[in-house]
Design an enzyme around this catalytic site. Structure first.
Site, PDB file in Angstrom:
ATOM      1  N   ARG A 103      -5.690  -7.930   7.586  1.00 16.95           N
ATOM      2  CA  ARG A 103      -4.649  -7.849   6.552  1.00 16.95           C
ATOM      3  C   ARG A 103      -3.489  -8.693   7.036  1.00 16.95           C
ATOM      4  O   ARG A 103      -2.897  -8.381   8.087  1.00 16.95           O
ATOM      5  CB  ARG A 103      -4.240  -6.387   6.333  1.00 16.95           C
ATOM      6  CG  ARG A 103      -2.990  -6.230   5.507  1.00 16.95           C
ATOM      7  CD  ARG A 103      -2.735  -4.806   5.067  1.00 16.95           C
ATOM      8  NE  ARG A 103      -3.657  -4.429   4.005  1.00 16.95           N
ATOM      9  CZ  ARG A 103      -3.474  -3.381   3.194  1.00 16.95           C
ATOM     10  NH1 ARG A 103      -2.396  -2.613   3.340  1.00 16.95           N
ATOM     11  NH2 ARG A 103      -4.352  -3.097   2.257  1.00 16.95           N
ATOM     12  N   HIS A 130      -6.881  -9.530  -2.787  1.00 14.50           N
ATOM     13  CA  HIS A 130      -7.253  -8.209  -2.256  1.00 14.50           C
ATOM     14  C   HIS A 130      -8.683  -7.898  -2.732  1.00 14.50           C
ATOM     15  O   HIS A 130      -8.910  -7.011  -3.554  1.00 14.50           O
ATOM     16  CB  HIS A 130      -6.262  -7.157  -2.752  1.00 14.50           C
ATOM     17  CG  HIS A 130      -6.247  -5.898  -1.937  1.00 14.50           C
ATOM     18  ND1 HIS A 130      -7.052  -5.691  -0.825  1.00 14.50           N
ATOM     19  CD2 HIS A 130      -5.524  -4.757  -2.078  1.00 14.50           C
ATOM     20  CE1 HIS A 130      -6.816  -4.493  -0.326  1.00 14.50           C
ATOM     21  NE2 HIS A 130      -5.903  -3.904  -1.070  1.00 14.50           N
ATOM     22  N   GLN A 133     -10.206  -4.343  -2.633  1.00 19.51           N
ATOM     23  CA  GLN A 133      -9.670  -3.498  -3.705  1.00 19.51           C
ATOM     24  C   GLN A 133     -10.411  -3.778  -5.011  1.00 19.51           C
ATOM     25  O   GLN A 133     -10.798  -2.856  -5.737  1.00 19.51           O
ATOM     26  CB  GLN A 133      -8.172  -3.787  -3.876  1.00 19.51           C
ATOM     27  CG  GLN A 133      -7.508  -2.936  -4.940  1.00 19.51           C
ATOM     28  CD  GLN A 133      -7.402  -1.482  -4.535  1.00 19.51           C
ATOM     29  OE1 GLN A 133      -6.972  -1.181  -3.425  1.00 19.51           O
ATOM     30  NE2 GLN A 133      -7.802  -0.579  -5.409  1.00 19.51           N
ATOM     31  N   ASP A 221       0.289  -2.671 -10.618  1.00 16.45           N
ATOM     32  CA  ASP A 221       0.509  -2.718  -9.162  1.00 16.45           C
ATOM     33  C   ASP A 221       2.025  -2.668  -8.963  1.00 16.45           C
ATOM     34  O   ASP A 221       2.794  -2.804  -9.922  1.00 16.45           O
ATOM     35  CB  ASP A 221      -0.105  -4.040  -8.634  1.00 16.45           C
ATOM     36  CG  ASP A 221      -0.012  -4.206  -7.118  1.00 16.45           C
ATOM     37  OD1 ASP A 221       0.341  -3.238  -6.409  1.00 16.45           O
ATOM     38  OD2 ASP A 221      -0.276  -5.330  -6.638  1.00 16.45           O
ATOM     39  N   CYS A 261      -3.848   0.283  -7.682  1.00 19.26           N
ATOM     40  CA  CYS A 261      -4.440   0.179  -6.344  1.00 19.26           C
ATOM     41  C   CYS A 261      -3.812   1.149  -5.352  1.00 19.26           C
ATOM     42  O   CYS A 261      -4.438   1.503  -4.361  1.00 19.26           O
ATOM     43  CB  CYS A 261      -4.284  -1.255  -5.834  1.00 19.26           C
ATOM     44  SG  CYS A 261      -2.574  -1.860  -5.907  1.00 19.26           S
ATOM     45  N   ARG A 289     -12.782   3.081  -2.284  1.00 16.52           N
ATOM     46  CA  ARG A 289     -12.541   2.038  -1.277  1.00 16.52           C
ATOM     47  C   ARG A 289     -13.556   2.167  -0.137  1.00 16.52           C
ATOM     48  O   ARG A 289     -14.035   1.180   0.399  1.00 16.52           O
ATOM     49  CB  ARG A 289     -11.103   2.123  -0.737  1.00 16.52           C
ATOM     50  CG  ARG A 289      -9.998   1.741  -1.717  1.00 16.52           C
ATOM     51  CD  ARG A 289     -10.082   0.276  -2.131  1.00 16.52           C
ATOM     52  NE  ARG A 289     -10.119  -0.594  -0.971  1.00 16.52           N
ATOM     53  CZ  ARG A 289      -9.040  -1.043  -0.325  1.00 16.52           C
ATOM     54  NH1 ARG A 289      -7.842  -0.750  -0.771  1.00 16.52           N
ATOM     55  NH2 ARG A 289      -9.162  -1.828   0.737  1.00 16.52           N
TER      56      ARG A 289
HETATM   57  N1   CP Z   1      -4.669  -0.122  -2.001  1.00 15.33           N
HETATM   58  C1   CP Z   1      -4.472  -0.395  -0.685  1.00 15.33           C
HETATM   59  O1   CP Z   1      -4.864  -1.454  -0.168  1.00 15.33           O
HETATM   60  O2   CP Z   1      -3.856   0.606  -0.027  1.00 15.33           O
HETATM   61  P1   CP Z   1      -3.266   0.483   1.470  1.00 15.33           P
HETATM   62  O3   CP Z   1      -2.187  -0.563   1.412  1.00 15.33           O
HETATM   63  O4   CP Z   1      -2.756   1.839   1.792  1.00 15.33           O
HETATM   64  O5   CP Z   1      -4.376   0.039   2.376  1.00 15.33           O
HETATM   65  N1  NVA Z   2       0.417  -5.990  -4.183  1.00 10.85           N
HETATM   66  C1  NVA Z   2       0.513  -4.978  -3.151  1.00 10.85           C
HETATM   67  C2  NVA Z   2      -0.819  -4.324  -2.961  1.00 10.85           C
HETATM   68  C3  NVA Z   2      -0.855  -3.271  -1.889  1.00 10.85           C
HETATM   69  C4  NVA Z   2      -2.204  -2.655  -1.740  1.00 10.85           C
HETATM   70  C5  NVA Z   2       1.025  -5.606  -1.870  1.00 10.85           C
HETATM   71  O1  NVA Z   2       0.619  -6.726  -1.558  1.00 10.85           O
HETATM   72  O2  NVA Z   2       1.846  -4.992  -1.197  1.00 10.85           O
END
Ligand code: CP
Ligand code: NVA
Length: 311
Positions: A103, A130, A133, A221, A261, A289
């Site tokens: 990430r 993502h 997701q 989101d 999400c 997930r």
């Molecule tokens: N939806 C998602 O990716 O959640 P987290 O940021 O908690 O991993």
């Molecule tokens: N768009 C959000 C998604 C988190 C799962 C971010 O990037 O923070």
């Protein structure tokens, strides 16, 4: 279905791989006794530059239930790109681990990792995508409605990473998607073109009511993603007309569901009434997930591990 070499965005998959992942995820969810020990003896690196609850825990659980061993690292622990170059960190981890999952803030870091190593690299969220997701979300939509082809997804909010992965997923499964954003927060042109080239029925608008008309799914989101915190105030104003509330849900199809999400900010992009209401699928999404990333991990092109490392 052919094995998967990498997943930086959902268009790394073809339609057969995408459907195969959803089939396996659903099958092993129904019959966990059939789960293969696909990662027996293998170690999987999970690197996080940003916070995570769902992604970290679902992936760690998935690795363990496939017989593998997860090693979770914070980006700053390994000094990704600071203490050591991204390439050198990736090469080091690939000496011990059969899969690299990360990430990151900058999607380019994942591309650099992928170029540096010969093990599969998986995006656990970047500024652009993502995909894990998106897999869970289409699994959830398919479970709820029984099919994906022709389903109408309305995304209301920021045309960011999550929206982009949903657009590629729509192209792969034949869903139709309309994305409603404020001016200046649209999907990237590159994403639009790539998704449409894949065959996506993908429309854009600045009108959330137009987007949700006839929709099966209303998805949103956060307005301010991780890494954009300095823009939060500007974004609160820009997105003020894009909150998913009861009135917007009423304008969608009679059987439309709400998806997000997570994490969510009640009172910003969605009202508590909607996200905590009977049409919300958010907890099914979150649980899926694990099922979807487990299916992905079992389908990666992973070399058989040797004790104490990969080589
Ligand atoms: N939806 C998602 O990716 O959640 P987290 O940021 O908690 O991993
Ligand atoms: N768009 C959000 C998604 C988190 C799962 C971010 O990037 O923070």
């Amino acid at each position: 279905m052919s094995l998967i070499r990498r997943l930086l965005e959902l268009d790394d998959l073809d339609g057969a791989q995408f459907r195969g992942l959803l089939d396996h995820a659903h099958g092993w969810k129904q019959q966990p006794d059939l789960l293969p020990r696909a990662l027996a003896g293998a170690t999987v690196a999970l690197v996080f530059e940003k916070s995570s609850a769902r992604t970290r825990v679902s992936t760690e659980v998935a690795v363990v239930t496939l017989g593998g061993h997860p090693v979770v690292l914070r980006g700053d622990e390994v000094g990704l790109g600071h203490r050591e170059s991204v390439e050198d960190v990736a090469r080091t981890l690939a000496g011990y681990c059969s899969v690299l999952m990360a990430r990151v803030y900058d999607h380019g870091v994942l591309e650099t990792m992928t170029a540096a190593v010969d093990v599969p690299v998986v995006n656990l969220l970047s500024d652009r995508a993502h995909p894990c997701q998106g897999l869970a979300d289409y699994l959830t939509v398919r479970e709820h409605f029984g099919s994906l082809e022709g389903r109408r997804i309305a995304f209301v909010g920021d045309g960011n990473n999550v929206a982009a992965s949903l657009a590629f997923g729509a192209a792969l499964c034949g869903a139709e998607m309309t994305v409603a954003t404020p001016v200046g927060y649209e999907l990237d042109l590159d994403v639009l073109q790539r998704a449409r080239n894949l065959g996506a029925h993908l429309e854009t608008t600045n009108d959330p009511y137009e987007a949700v008309r006839g929709a099966d799914v209303v998805y949103t989101d956060v307005w301010t993603s991780m890494g954009q915190e300095a823009e939060a105030e500007v974004r609160r104003h820009a997105f003020a007309g894009y909150r998913v509330d009861a009135a917007l849900m009423a304008a969608a199809g009679a059987d439309a569901v709400f998806m997000h999400c997570l994490p969510a900010h009640r009172g910003e992009e969605v009202t508590a009434e909607v996200i905590d209401g009977p049409r919300s699928l958010v907890w099914a999404q979150a649980a899926n997930r694990m099922h979807s990333v487990r299916s992905l991990l079992a389908s990666l092109d992973v070399a058989p591990p040797v004790p104490g490392g990969r080589r």
